[in-house]
Design a protein around this motif. Structure first.
Motif, PDB file in Angstrom:
ATOM      1  N   TYR A  65       0.904  -3.944 -17.958  1.00 38.10           N
ATOM      2  CA  TYR A  65       0.816  -2.988 -17.278  1.00 38.10           C
ATOM      3  C   TYR A  65       1.411  -2.930 -15.802  1.00 38.10           C
ATOM      4  CZ  TYR A  65      -3.006  -1.058 -20.107  1.00 38.10           C
ATOM      5  OH  TYR A  65      -3.685  -0.488 -20.928  1.00 38.10           O
ATOM      6  N   CYS A  66       2.509  -2.193 -15.446  1.00 36.20           N
ATOM      7  CA  CYS A  66       3.404  -1.943 -14.172  1.00 36.20           C
ATOM      8  C   CYS A  66       2.858  -0.829 -13.588  1.00 36.20           C
ATOM      9  CB  CYS A  66       4.801  -2.024 -14.710  1.00 36.20           C
ATOM     10  SG  CYS A  66       5.289  -3.249 -16.038  1.00 36.20           S
ATOM     11  N   GLY A  67       3.548  -0.822 -12.304  1.00 33.29           N
ATOM     12  CA  GLY A  67       3.299   0.400 -11.666  1.00 33.29           C
ATOM     13  C   GLY A  67       3.013   0.042  -9.844  1.00 33.29           C
ATOM     14  N   THR A  68       2.613   1.157  -9.359  1.00 40.93           N
ATOM     15  CA  THR A  68       2.630   1.247  -7.925  1.00 40.93           C
ATOM     16  C   THR A  68       1.491   0.357  -7.470  1.00 40.93           C
ATOM     17  OG1 THR A  68       2.671   3.536  -8.164  1.00 40.93           O
ATOM     18  CG2 THR A  68       2.196   2.775  -5.828  1.00 40.93           C
ATOM     19  N   PRO A  69       1.868  -0.555  -6.570  1.00 45.03           N
ATOM     20  CA  PRO A  69       1.009  -1.361  -5.673  1.00 45.03           C
ATOM     21  C   PRO A  69      -0.555  -0.847  -5.494  1.00 45.03           C
ATOM     22  CG  PRO A  69       2.844  -1.769  -4.561  1.00 45.03           C
ATOM     23  CD  PRO A  69       3.104  -0.592  -5.234  1.00 45.03           C
ATOM     24  N   ILE A  70      -1.645  -1.407  -5.872  1.00 45.99           N
ATOM     25  CA  ILE A  70      -2.771  -0.926  -5.613  1.00 45.99           C
ATOM     26  C   ILE A  70      -2.948   0.280  -6.171  1.00 45.99           C
ATOM     27  CG2 ILE A  70      -4.594  -0.731  -4.122  1.00 45.99           C
ATOM     28  CD1 ILE A  70      -3.394  -3.203  -4.083  1.00 45.99           C
ATOM     29  N   GLY A  71      -2.131   0.654  -7.564  1.00 44.16           N
ATOM     30  CA  GLY A  71      -2.285   2.065  -8.105  1.00 44.16           C
ATOM     31  C   GLY A  71      -3.483   1.995  -9.258  1.00 44.16           C
ATOM     32  N   PRO A  90       2.767  -7.823 -10.543  1.00 40.02           N
ATOM     33  CA  PRO A  90       2.673  -7.429  -9.098  1.00 40.02           C
ATOM     34  C   PRO A  90       3.394  -6.274  -8.833  1.00 40.02           C
ATOM     35  CG  PRO A  90       3.956  -9.424  -9.367  1.00 40.02           C
ATOM     36  CD  PRO A  90       3.394  -9.068 -10.748  1.00 40.02           C
ATOM     37  N   GLY A  91       2.824  -5.400  -8.014  1.00 43.51           N
ATOM     38  CA  GLY A  91       3.588  -4.144  -7.616  1.00 43.51           C
ATOM     39  C   GLY A  91       4.491  -4.356  -6.668  1.00 43.51           C
ATOM     40  N   GLN A  92       4.500  -5.335  -5.687  1.00 44.38           N
ATOM     41  CA  GLN A  92       5.683  -5.415  -4.652  1.00 44.38           C
ATOM     42  C   GLN A  92       6.807  -6.030  -5.189  1.00 44.38           C
ATOM     43  OE1 GLN A  92       2.904  -7.271  -2.075  1.00 44.38           O
ATOM     44  NE2 GLN A  92       2.671  -5.528  -0.739  1.00 44.38           N
ATOM     45  N   ALA A  93       8.046  -5.462  -4.518  1.00 43.88           N
ATOM     46  CA  ALA A  93       9.134  -5.980  -5.093  1.00 43.88           C
ATOM     47  C   ALA A  93       9.437  -7.408  -4.645  1.00 43.88           C
ATOM     48  CB  ALA A  93      10.345  -5.015  -4.508  1.00 43.88           C
ATOM     49  N   PHE A 129       3.189   2.237 -17.620  1.00 41.85           N
ATOM     50  CA  PHE A 129       3.332   2.337 -16.198  1.00 41.85           C
ATOM     51  C   PHE A 129       2.184   3.111 -15.407  1.00 41.85           C
ATOM     52  CE2 PHE A 129       5.157   4.386 -12.273  1.00 41.85           C
ATOM     53  CZ  PHE A 129       5.917   3.224 -11.813  1.00 41.85           C
ATOM     54  N   VAL A 130       1.592   2.807 -14.451  1.00 42.36           N
ATOM     55  CA  VAL A 130       0.394   3.433 -13.776  1.00 42.36           C
ATOM     56  C   VAL A 130       0.928   3.753 -12.536  1.00 42.36           C
ATOM     57  CG1 VAL A 130      -1.782   3.018 -13.015  1.00 42.36           C
ATOM     58  CG2 VAL A 130      -1.252   1.826 -14.931  1.00 42.36           C
ATOM     59  N   ALA A 131       1.064   5.267 -12.413  1.00 43.26           N
ATOM     60  CA  ALA A 131       1.185   5.746 -11.002  1.00 43.26           C
ATOM     61  C   ALA A 131      -0.027   6.092 -10.364  1.00 43.26           C
ATOM     62  CB  ALA A 131       2.368   6.856 -11.480  1.00 43.26           C
ATOM     63  N   ASP A 132       0.143   6.171  -8.905  1.00 42.98           N
ATOM     64  CA  ASP A 132      -1.013   6.589  -7.996  1.00 42.98           C
ATOM     65  C   ASP A 132      -0.716   8.245  -7.630  1.00 42.98           C
ATOM     66  OD1 ASP A 132      -2.776   7.408  -5.608  1.00 42.98           O
ATOM     67  OD2 ASP A 132      -2.608   4.878  -5.043  1.00 42.98           O
ATOM     68  N   SER A 133      -1.754   8.848  -8.178  1.00 48.59           N
ATOM     69  CA  SER A 133      -1.476  10.435  -8.069  1.00 48.59           C
ATOM     70  C   SER A 133      -1.850  10.935  -6.468  1.00 48.59           C
ATOM     71  CB  SER A 133      -2.696  11.148  -8.889  1.00 48.59           C
ATOM     72  OG  SER A 133      -2.394  10.942 -10.249  1.00 48.59           O
ATOM     73  N   GLN A 134      -2.107  10.224  -5.762  1.00 51.98           N
ATOM     74  CA  GLN A 134      -2.593  10.558  -4.218  1.00 51.98           C
ATOM     75  C   GLN A 134      -1.015  11.184  -3.769  1.00 51.98           C
ATOM     76  OE1 GLN A 134      -5.647   8.220  -2.192  1.00 51.98           O
ATOM     77  NE2 GLN A 134      -4.641   6.912  -3.340  1.00 51.98           N
ATOM     78  N   ASN A 151       5.308   5.305  -5.635  1.00 53.18           N
ATOM     79  CA  ASN A 151       5.582   5.721  -6.892  1.00 53.18           C
ATOM     80  C   ASN A 151       7.065   5.792  -7.400  1.00 53.18           C
ATOM     81  OD1 ASN A 151       2.974   6.026  -7.612  1.00 53.18           O
ATOM     82  ND2 ASN A 151       2.844   8.133  -7.120  1.00 53.18           N
ATOM     83  N   VAL A 152       8.145   6.320  -6.545  1.00 57.78           N
ATOM     84  CA  VAL A 152       9.186   6.378  -7.130  1.00 57.78           C
ATOM     85  C   VAL A 152       9.928   5.068  -6.770  1.00 57.78           C
ATOM     86  CG1 VAL A 152      11.598   7.226  -6.306  1.00 57.78           C
ATOM     87  CG2 VAL A 152       9.621   8.803  -6.365  1.00 57.78           C
ATOM     88  N   GLN A 153       9.582   4.250  -5.900  1.00 60.36           N
ATOM     89  CA  GLN A 153      10.178   2.979  -5.547  1.00 60.36           C
ATOM     90  C   GLN A 153       9.508   2.042  -6.667  1.00 60.36           C
ATOM     91  OE1 GLN A 153       8.585   2.199  -1.504  1.00 60.36           O
ATOM     92  NE2 GLN A 153      10.643   2.907  -0.636  1.00 60.36           N
ATOM     93  N   ALA A 154       8.465   1.996  -7.045  1.00 64.22           N
ATOM     94  CA  ALA A 154       7.839   1.193  -8.035  1.00 64.22           C
ATOM     95  C   ALA A 154       8.432   1.553  -9.415  1.00 64.22           C
ATOM     96  CB  ALA A 154       6.226   1.653  -8.177  1.00 64.22           C
ATOM     97  N   TRP A 155       8.810   2.942  -9.690  1.00 67.13           N
ATOM     98  CA  TRP A 155       9.338   3.325 -10.907  1.00 67.13           C
ATOM     99  C   TRP A 155      10.875   2.543 -10.771  1.00 67.13           C
ATOM    100  CZ3 TRP A 155       8.453   4.583 -15.631  1.00 67.13           C
ATOM    101  CH2 TRP A 155       9.555   5.413 -16.397  1.00 67.13           C
ATOM    102  N   ASP A 156      11.809   2.773  -9.846  1.00 73.24           N
ATOM    103  CA  ASP A 156      13.092   2.058  -9.819  1.00 73.24           C
ATOM    104  C   ASP A 156      13.056   0.977  -9.969  1.00 73.24           C
ATOM    105  OD1 ASP A 156      13.980   4.770  -9.533  1.00 73.24           O
ATOM    106  OD2 ASP A 156      14.126   4.508  -7.162  1.00 73.24           O
ATOM    107  N   ASN A 157      11.869   0.017  -9.295  1.00 70.89           N
ATOM    108  CA  ASN A 157      11.931  -1.505  -9.476  1.00 70.89           C
ATOM    109  C   ASN A 157      11.459  -1.928 -10.851  1.00 70.89           C
ATOM    110  OD1 ASN A 157      11.814  -3.941  -8.287  1.00 70.89           O
ATOM    111  ND2 ASN A 157       9.608  -3.934  -8.317  1.00 70.89           N
ATOM    112  N   PHE A 158      10.657  -1.016 -11.314  1.00 70.59           N
ATOM    113  CA  PHE A 158      10.094  -1.380 -12.699  1.00 70.59           C
ATOM    114  C   PHE A 158      11.600  -1.157 -13.657  1.00 70.59           C
ATOM    115  CE2 PHE A 158       9.166   1.294 -16.574  1.00 70.59           C
ATOM    116  CZ  PHE A 158       8.544   0.380 -17.559  1.00 70.59           C
TER     117      PHE A 158
END
Length: 219
Positions: free
Chosen positions: A17-23, A80-83, A101-106, A113-120
């Protein structure tokens, strides 16, 4: 990469499971762990810091019967979500059989989300892995919050590649579509494995990966 244990008649699959920090990655695994029969799942290991709820990974083995008398054992991890933790990210991604990939809908988390997706995708590339070869399911978490972005916008930001992935709206805190997400990626992983079996491309039996998980956790 699936690991076959002929003596135990098990096949181990690794889902990350990957994705946004605290997502909501950790919350997903916590809900899965709470829902399953204790006889069919292992211990949930969580290493946390104030910077990110999961510094290294969560580990959960979920057993399910498959064909020919073998049992599929799904080992679930988060990264971990952080780069800043990319070295750990890449380590956990190694030998993955499926990805969520878990994205935060807020609405105010779209940039993250975009940064996490690119980092992923970048960490996959650095590992020599490709989404053309790995099953991926996308989960849009926190849909229950009042500031959730339109699902069409999230799809536009994340899920618009040449191959559209399965995606689910979810609320991990409430358990909505958490098991549905797991079921979807598990079926994709098993389907790909069975196709490789039919083509004679199954991996050879080898040692259990659970021992390596303990080593990574430092236990």
């Amino acid at each position: 990469m699936a690991v076959i244990h002929a003596d135990r008649r098990t096949v181990n699959f690794k889902i990350v499971y990957c994705g946004t920090p605290i997502g909501g990655k950790t919350t997903n695994l916590q809900h899965i762990h709470a829902c399953l029969d204790p006889k069919s799942r292992g211990e949930l290991v969580s290493l946390s810091t104030t910077a990110d709820r999961t510094l290294f990974f969560d580990f959960l083995a979920v057993e399910a019967p498959i064909l020919n008398g073998y049992t599929a054992k799904f080992q679930l991890y988060t990264v971990p979500g952080q780069a800043v933790y990319n070295a750990t990210y890449q380590l956990v991604l190694q030998q993955a059989d499926g990805l969520v990939f878990v994205a935060d809908s807020q609405m105010d988390r779209m940039r993250e989300n975009v940064q996490a997706w690119d980092n992923f995708r970048n960490n996959l590339r650095l590992n020599g892995q490709s989404l053309d070869e790995l099953p991926l399911v996308i989960q849009y978490n926190k849909r229950d919050l009042p500031n959730a972005a339109p699902i069409e916008y999230l799809e536009y930001l994340i899920n618009q590649g040449a191959h559209r992935c399965q995606s689910f709206e979810a609320s991990a805190a409430r358990g909505h579509n958490v098991l549905t997400t797991l079921n979807a990626i598990s079926h994709e992983v098993l389907g790909r494995f069975m196709a490789k079996m039919q083509q004679g491309q199954v991996p050879q039996p080898m040692a259990s990966r659970s021992s390596s998980a303990a080593a990574m956790a430092g236990v």
